[in-house]
Design a protein around this motif. Structure first.
Motif, PDB file in Angstrom:
ATOM      1  N   MET A   1      20.482  18.188  29.004  1.00 30.27           N
ATOM      2  CA  MET A   1      20.506  18.345  27.984  1.00 30.27           C
ATOM      3  C   MET A   1      19.387  16.739  28.226  1.00 30.27           C
ATOM      4  O   MET A   1      20.588  15.814  28.155  1.00 30.27           O
ATOM      5  CB  MET A   1      21.420  18.340  26.031  1.00 30.27           C
ATOM      6  CG  MET A   1      21.493  17.868  25.394  1.00 30.27           C
ATOM      7  SD  MET A   1      22.969  18.005  24.669  1.00 30.27           S
ATOM      8  CE  MET A   1      22.721  19.575  24.830  1.00 30.27           C
ATOM      9  N   ASN A   2      18.529  15.903  27.100  1.00 25.49           N
ATOM     10  CA  ASN A   2      18.275  14.516  26.993  1.00 25.49           C
ATOM     11  C   ASN A   2      19.445  13.768  26.185  1.00 25.49           C
ATOM     12  O   ASN A   2      20.281  14.442  25.619  1.00 25.49           O
ATOM     13  CB  ASN A   2      16.816  14.362  27.001  1.00 25.49           C
ATOM     14  CG  ASN A   2      16.798  14.762  25.174  1.00 25.49           C
ATOM     15  OD1 ASN A   2      17.441  14.550  24.330  1.00 25.49           O
ATOM     16  ND2 ASN A   2      15.725  15.411  24.915  1.00 25.49           N
ATOM     17  N   LYS A   3      19.281  12.398  26.475  1.00 29.13           N
ATOM     18  CA  LYS A   3      19.922  11.454  26.296  1.00 29.13           C
ATOM     19  C   LYS A   3      19.775  11.385  24.741  1.00 29.13           C
ATOM     20  O   LYS A   3      21.199  11.144  23.487  1.00 29.13           O
ATOM     21  CB  LYS A   3      19.330  10.065  26.804  1.00 29.13           C
ATOM     22  CG  LYS A   3      20.021   9.016  26.114  1.00 29.13           C
ATOM     23  CD  LYS A   3      19.285   7.552  26.680  1.00 29.13           C
ATOM     24  CE  LYS A   3      20.509   6.614  26.192  1.00 29.13           C
ATOM     25  NZ  LYS A   3      20.461   5.501  26.964  1.00 29.13           N
ATOM     26  N   ASP A   4      18.734  11.531  23.900  1.00 25.23           N
ATOM     27  CA  ASP A   4      18.870  11.813  22.547  1.00 25.23           C
ATOM     28  C   ASP A   4      19.086  12.282  21.438  1.00 25.23           C
ATOM     29  O   ASP A   4      20.409  12.411  20.650  1.00 25.23           O
ATOM     30  CB  ASP A   4      17.148  11.299  21.503  1.00 25.23           C
ATOM     31  CG  ASP A   4      16.318  10.188  22.658  1.00 25.23           C
ATOM     32  OD1 ASP A   4      16.837   9.200  22.748  1.00 25.23           O
ATOM     33  OD2 ASP A   4      15.527   9.785  22.099  1.00 25.23           O
ATOM     34  N   SER A  32      24.534   4.001  28.557  1.00 23.36           N
ATOM     35  CA  SER A  32      23.688   3.005  27.553  1.00 23.36           C
ATOM     36  C   SER A  32      22.136   1.883  28.167  1.00 23.36           C
ATOM     37  O   SER A  32      21.355   1.990  27.819  1.00 23.36           O
ATOM     38  CB  SER A  32      24.372   2.299  27.041  1.00 23.36           C
ATOM     39  OG  SER A  32      25.577   1.152  27.311  1.00 23.36           O
ATOM     40  N   VAL A  33      22.420   2.356  29.655  1.00 25.99           N
ATOM     41  CA  VAL A  33      21.798   1.789  30.396  1.00 25.99           C
ATOM     42  C   VAL A  33      20.643   2.121  31.166  1.00 25.99           C
ATOM     43  O   VAL A  33      20.003   1.682  32.427  1.00 25.99           O
ATOM     44  CB  VAL A  33      22.281   0.477  30.870  1.00 25.99           C
ATOM     45  CG1 VAL A  33      22.488  -0.915  30.436  1.00 25.99           C
ATOM     46  CG2 VAL A  33      23.168   0.843  31.662  1.00 25.99           C
ATOM     47  N   ASP A  34      20.667   3.556  31.381  1.00 29.86           N
ATOM     48  CA  ASP A  34      20.603   4.681  31.964  1.00 29.86           C
ATOM     49  C   ASP A  34      20.228   4.721  33.258  1.00 29.86           C
ATOM     50  O   ASP A  34      19.298   4.198  34.339  1.00 29.86           O
ATOM     51  CB  ASP A  34      18.787   4.531  31.572  1.00 29.86           C
ATOM     52  CG  ASP A  34      18.143   5.419  30.100  1.00 29.86           C
ATOM     53  OD1 ASP A  34      19.001   6.118  29.990  1.00 29.86           O
ATOM     54  OD2 ASP A  34      17.527   4.766  29.921  1.00 29.86           O
ATOM     55  N   ASP A  35      21.111   4.501  34.414  1.00 30.38           N
ATOM     56  CA  ASP A  35      21.948   3.665  34.902  1.00 30.38           C
ATOM     57  C   ASP A  35      23.290   4.745  35.501  1.00 30.38           C
ATOM     58  O   ASP A  35      24.344   4.274  36.094  1.00 30.38           O
ATOM     59  CB  ASP A  35      22.502   2.307  35.017  1.00 30.38           C
ATOM     60  CG  ASP A  35      22.445   1.987  36.880  1.00 30.38           C
ATOM     61  OD1 ASP A  35      21.219   2.726  37.958  1.00 30.38           O
ATOM     62  OD2 ASP A  35      23.818   1.303  37.236  1.00 30.38           O
ATOM     63  N   MET A  36      22.961   5.426  35.291  1.00 29.71           N
ATOM     64  CA  MET A  36      23.910   6.520  35.244  1.00 29.71           C
ATOM     65  C   MET A  36      23.805   7.386  37.163  1.00 29.71           C
ATOM     66  O   MET A  36      23.207   7.680  37.676  1.00 29.71           O
ATOM     67  CB  MET A  36      23.994   8.329  34.719  1.00 29.71           C
ATOM     68  CG  MET A  36      24.702   7.511  33.495  1.00 29.71           C
ATOM     69  SD  MET A  36      24.403   9.162  32.155  1.00 29.71           S
ATOM     70  CE  MET A  36      26.305   9.665  32.486  1.00 29.71           C
ATOM     71  N   THR A  37      25.085   7.665  37.485  1.00 29.89           N
ATOM     72  CA  THR A  37      25.444   8.424  38.978  1.00 29.89           C
ATOM     73  C   THR A  37      25.886   9.982  37.870  1.00 29.89           C
ATOM     74  O   THR A  37      26.494  10.364  36.987  1.00 29.89           O
ATOM     75  CB  THR A  37      26.289   7.848  39.804  1.00 29.89           C
ATOM     76  OG1 THR A  37      27.210   7.605  39.726  1.00 29.89           O
ATOM     77  CG2 THR A  37      25.991   6.880  40.058  1.00 29.89           C
TER      78      THR A  37
END
Length: 88
Positions: A1-4, A32-37
Protein backbone atom coordinates in the motif's frame (compact mmCIF):
# COMPACT_ATOMS: atom_id res chain seq x y z
CA UNK A 1 0.00 0.00 0.00
CA UNK A 2 1.45 3.38 -0.93
CA UNK A 3 2.02 6.27 1.44
CA UNK A 4 -0.92 8.38 0.22
CA UNK A 5 -3.33 5.46 0.61
CA UNK A 6 -2.11 4.77 4.16
CA UNK A 7 -2.53 8.45 5.08
CA UNK A 8 -6.01 8.56 3.56
CA UNK A 9 -7.10 5.38 5.36
CA UNK A 10 -5.70 6.43 8.75
CA UNK A 11 -7.47 9.78 8.48
CA UNK A 12 -10.77 8.18 7.45
CA UNK A 13 -10.72 5.56 10.20
CA UNK A 14 -9.55 8.01 12.90
CA UNK A 15 -12.40 10.39 12.05
CA UNK A 16 -14.86 7.49 11.97
CA UNK A 17 -13.79 6.22 15.42
CA UNK A 18 -12.92 9.45 17.25
CA UNK A 19 -15.45 11.72 15.56
CA UNK A 20 -15.80 15.37 16.53
CA UNK A 21 -13.30 15.01 19.39
CA UNK A 22 -10.46 14.88 16.82
CA UNK A 23 -9.05 18.34 16.10
CA UNK A 24 -5.91 17.48 14.12
CA UNK A 25 -3.98 14.48 12.90
CA UNK A 26 -0.23 14.68 12.26
CA UNK A 27 2.11 12.17 10.68
CA UNK A 28 5.53 12.20 12.35
CA UNK A 29 8.80 10.28 12.35
CA UNK A 30 10.55 8.39 9.59
CA UNK A 31 7.34 7.79 7.61
CA UNK A 32 6.84 11.55 7.24
CA UNK A 33 10.30 12.05 5.72
CA UNK A 34 10.50 8.83 3.66
CA UNK A 35 13.30 7.40 5.81
CA UNK A 36 11.69 4.17 7.04
CA UNK A 37 13.41 0.87 7.67
CA UNK A 38 11.77 -2.54 7.94
CA UNK A 39 11.53 -2.12 11.72
CA UNK A 40 10.08 1.42 11.59
CA UNK A 41 6.52 2.07 12.63
CA UNK A 42 4.17 4.60 11.08
CA UNK A 43 3.71 7.28 13.72
CA UNK A 44 0.78 9.66 14.06
CA UNK A 45 -0.28 12.16 16.70
CA UNK A 46 -3.97 12.94 17.13
CA UNK A 47 -5.00 16.10 18.96
CA UNK A 48 -8.31 15.81 20.82
CA UNK A 49 -10.67 18.41 22.28
CA UNK A 50 -10.64 16.73 25.69
CA UNK A 51 -8.61 14.18 27.61
CA UNK A 52 -8.52 10.58 26.54
CA UNK A 53 -8.42 7.07 27.92
CA UNK A 54 -5.27 5.07 27.12
CA UNK A 55 -7.45 1.99 26.64
CA UNK A 56 -9.19 3.87 23.85
CA UNK A 57 -5.84 4.66 22.22
CA UNK A 58 -4.84 0.98 22.25
CA UNK A 59 -8.18 -0.05 20.76
CA UNK A 60 -7.91 2.56 18.00
CA UNK A 61 -4.41 1.33 17.11
CA UNK A 62 -5.67 -2.26 16.95
CA UNK A 63 -8.47 -1.22 14.60
CA UNK A 64 -6.13 0.83 12.38
CA UNK A 65 -3.67 -2.02 12.01
CA UNK A 66 -6.39 -4.63 11.49
CA UNK A 67 -8.30 -2.67 8.85
CA UNK A 68 -5.37 -1.15 6.95
CA UNK A 69 -2.93 -4.09 7.29
CA UNK A 70 0.20 -2.03 6.55
CA UNK A 71 3.64 -3.60 6.12
CA UNK A 72 4.82 -1.53 9.12
CA UNK A 73 2.86 -1.09 12.36
CA UNK A 74 0.71 2.04 12.70
CA UNK A 75 1.07 3.84 16.04
CA UNK A 76 -1.38 6.66 16.73
CA UNK A 77 -0.67 8.59 19.92
CA UNK A 78 -3.46 10.77 21.28
CA UNK A 79 -3.30 13.89 23.43
CA UNK A 80 -5.67 16.63 24.46
CA UNK A 81 -5.34 20.13 23.04
CA UNK A 82 -4.44 21.32 26.55
CA UNK A 83 -1.57 18.82 26.74
CA UNK A 84 -0.47 19.81 23.23
CA UNK A 85 -0.18 23.42 24.39
CA UNK A 86 1.88 22.45 27.44
CA UNK A 87 -0.82 21.86 30.03
CA UNK A 88 -1.31 18.69 32.00
Amino acid sequence: MNKDKILENVKKIAIEIIGDDLISLYVIGSFSVDDMTESSDIDFIGILKDGFDFKRESKINSILNHRIKPKNVIDLGLMSIEEFHGGK
